[in-house]
Design an enzyme around this catalytic site. Structure first.
Site, PDB file in Angstrom:
ATOM      1  N   PHE A 150       0.859  -1.183   0.000  1.00 36.02           N
ATOM      2  CA  PHE A 150       0.000   0.000   0.000  1.00 36.02           C
ATOM      3  C   PHE A 150       0.892   1.229   0.000  1.00 36.02           C
ATOM      4  O   PHE A 150       1.746   1.378   0.864  1.00 36.02           O
ATOM      5  CB  PHE A 150      -0.943   0.040   1.212  1.00 36.02           C
ATOM      6  CG  PHE A 150      -1.861   1.231   1.160  1.00 36.02           C
ATOM      7  CD1 PHE A 150      -2.984   1.217   0.340  1.00 36.02           C
ATOM      8  CD2 PHE A 150      -1.572   2.387   1.878  1.00 36.02           C
ATOM      9  CE1 PHE A 150      -3.818   2.329   0.240  1.00 36.02           C
ATOM     10  CE2 PHE A 150      -2.396   3.500   1.779  1.00 36.02           C
ATOM     11  CZ  PHE A 150      -3.520   3.467   0.963  1.00 36.02           C
ATOM     12  N   ASP A 235       9.245   2.590   1.877  1.00 36.89           N
ATOM     13  CA  ASP A 235       8.067   3.303   2.365  1.00 36.89           C
ATOM     14  C   ASP A 235       7.932   2.948   3.837  1.00 36.89           C
ATOM     15  O   ASP A 235       7.481   1.859   4.192  1.00 36.89           O
ATOM     16  CB  ASP A 235       6.838   2.858   1.557  1.00 36.89           C
ATOM     17  CG  ASP A 235       5.533   3.474   2.075  1.00 36.89           C
ATOM     18  OD1 ASP A 235       5.529   3.992   3.207  1.00 36.89           O
ATOM     19  OD2 ASP A 235       4.524   3.411   1.346  1.00 36.89           O
ATOM     20  N   LYS A 264       2.443   9.543   8.585  1.00 35.02           N
ATOM     21  CA  LYS A 264       1.682   9.108   9.763  1.00 35.02           C
ATOM     22  C   LYS A 264       2.158   9.688  11.110  1.00 35.02           C
ATOM     23  O   LYS A 264       1.708  10.737  11.498  1.00 35.02           O
ATOM     24  CB  LYS A 264       1.611   7.587   9.789  1.00 35.02           C
ATOM     25  CG  LYS A 264       0.745   7.048   8.636  1.00 35.02           C
ATOM     26  CD  LYS A 264       0.188   5.675   8.897  1.00 35.02           C
ATOM     27  CE  LYS A 264      -0.963   5.358   7.972  1.00 35.02           C
ATOM     28  NZ  LYS A 264      -0.584   4.775   6.681  1.00 35.02           N
TER      29      LYS A 264
HETATM   30  C1  PLP Z   1      -0.883   5.105   5.285  1.00 35.25           C
HETATM   31  C2  PLP Z   1       0.138   4.693   4.295  1.00 35.25           C
HETATM   32  C3  PLP Z   1       0.349   5.430   3.104  1.00 35.25           C
HETATM   33  C4  PLP Z   1      -0.533   6.584   2.700  1.00 35.25           C
HETATM   34  O1  PLP Z   1      -0.472   7.645   3.591  1.00 35.25           O
HETATM   35  P1  PLP Z   1      -1.582   8.819   3.498  1.00 35.25           P
HETATM   36  O2  PLP Z   1      -1.112   9.806   4.522  1.00 35.25           O
HETATM   37  O3  PLP Z   1      -2.896   8.195   3.812  1.00 35.25           O
HETATM   38  O4  PLP Z   1      -1.539   9.349   2.131  1.00 35.25           O
HETATM   39  C5  PLP Z   1       1.377   5.022   2.268  1.00 35.25           C
HETATM   40  N1  PLP Z   1       2.157   3.964   2.570  1.00 35.25           N
HETATM   41  C6  PLP Z   1       1.974   3.247   3.682  1.00 35.25           C
HETATM   42  C7  PLP Z   1       2.887   2.095   3.973  1.00 35.25           C
HETATM   43  C8  PLP Z   1       0.948   3.574   4.589  1.00 35.25           C
HETATM   44  O5  PLP Z   1       0.758   2.832   5.677  1.00 35.25           O
END
Ligand code: PLP
Length: 407
Positions: A150, A235, A264
């Protein structure tokens, strides 16, 4: 500052039913929400608009890693708000400078680009990787990411996301993306070529179900990226900021990425995102090549500075690791008593409990008993407590979970 507990005096002005009804009437319904409206929190505890108390095993999706209303963060925000809320990126501001310096001091990186969310951070990573590819002559443009990953909801990041369901209805998608099965070294070997700009990976897949790769996977990814001249992007939007017991999860893998994205928990609940890079790659962005009005906003970066300072304080992360071991061991014991549990995995306070059956009803039953918990990938209960949770609170939450999971 008002004393703790008094900042919500006079609120809420709406009761839970009217908050929910008004939201359902006026918000575009992109989320499936549980019918609870939170109004106040402290540490790992939350209160709803009806005054009911909850224990938090979710941290608003790994965002409030320092818990609800942490004193030092609230103070940093209030102090900054009294000075300046925002400074444009045509000028300089101290909290932005200090957060960039701190992030570089505590990571592999030399430079930071600030934005406002995880998706924007990954979008920036993809754009920088493309510019880096173009700087080498333009053959390297492709982004490889993992199935089950994700990476966000913008068009480029949902294309990088290795889950078909987030792409439904959004075609045509940007070109130049391809996917490999996660934790599969042979697949990486076949996918990284002289047209690949970057490999983008989560050190532990979050939304994908707290999927922990084999210990050699990230090192193999590093080795293959080096051999093929491909950038490695981690990420760490969910795994970063102390969640797995180190400031960044990559520290436990023994390898460093070329680029890393954060968001986050970086500012403990104030919206922020960041792309971190080594100097040589960062050099592919120059004035006018990328930007964000709010990126590096003074309020957000002031909260970020306070967040990093707390997390890098003596003993903080060691305590997170100890708590993580404590929960992990207790969950394993629970699994031996509880046939509903198939497996337990994770690092630090990012833990997944795979269930035999879909977990939505477990989440609802926990909420009804005052425990906020999440389920992802249909069958994986995701346990993401604030890193400041107490052992007694962990015990209480796990007792609720056992009650719900035991027939
Ligand atoms: C939450 C998340 C995102 C997206 O972050 P947003 O602030 O919702 O755009 C991207 N990568 C990972 C691994 C995430 O957990």
């Amino acid at each position: 500052m008002l004393p703790r507990g008094q900042q919500y005096r006079g609120f809420p002005t709406m009761d839970a039913d009217s908050i929910i009804a008004t939201s359902d009437r006026h918000l575009i319904p992109t989320y499936a929400r549980a019918p609870v409206a939170f109004v106040r929190g402290e540490g790992a505890r939350l209160w709803d608009a009806d005054g009911r108390e909850y224990l938090d095993f979710f941290s608003c999706l790994a965002v409030v890693n320092l818990g609800h209303a942490p004193r030092a963060i609230v103070d940093a925000i209030v102090t900054q708000a009294n000075r300046l809320l925002h400074v444009s990126n045509l000028h300089y501001c101290e909290p932005q400078a200090r957060l960039a310096e701190l992030l570089c001091a505590h990571s592999f990186a030399d430079r930071v680009f600030f934005c406002n969310s995880g998706a924007e951070a990954n979008e920036a990573a993809i754009k920088l990787a493309r510019r880096w590819g173009h700087s080498l002559g333009g053959r390297r443009t492709e982004i490889v990411s993992a199935l089950g990953s994700f990476h966000g909801r913008t068009l480029a990041t949902l294309t990088a996301t290795g889950q078909e369901k987030v792409r439904v209805g959004y075609q045509p998608l940007p070109a130049g993306f391809r996917y490999v099965p996660y934790d599969d070294i042979a697949a990486l070997d076949g996918a990284l070529t002289d047209t690949t700009a970057a490999l983008m990976l989560e050190p532990i897949q979050g939304e994908g179900g707290v999927v922990v790769p084999s210990p050699e996977y990230l090192a193999a990814a590093r080795r293959l990226c080096d051999a093929r001249g491909v950038l490695l992007v981690f990420d760490e939007i969910q795994t970063g900021m102390g969640r797995t017991g180190t400031l960044f999860a990559y520290e436990q893998s023994g390898v460093e990425p070329d680029l890393m994205t954060l968001a986050k928990a970086l500012a403990s609940g104030v919206p922020i995102g960041a792309l971190l890079a080594r100097d040589d790659v960062a050099a592919c962005f120059g004035p006018g090549t990328h930007g964000s009005t709010f990126g590096g906003n003074a309020l957000a970066t002031a909260a970020g500075v306070a967040t990093v300072e707390i997390m890098t304080d003596e003993g903080f992360l060691a305590h997170v690791r100890a708590l993580g071991e404590y929960v992990f061991t207790k969950l394993q014991t629970l699994a031996t008593r509880c046939p509903a549990i198939v497996a337990v995995r994770g690092h630090g306070l990012m833990l997944g409990v795979t269930l035999r059956e879909p977990g939505a009803s477990v989440v609802d039953a926990c909420l009804a008993r005052g425990l906020v918990i999440n389920c992802t990938a249909e069958r994986v209960l995701r346990i993401l407590p604030p890193l400041v949770i107490r052992e007694a609170e962990i015990d209480r939450g796990l007792a609720i979970l056992e009650e719900v999971l035991s027939p």
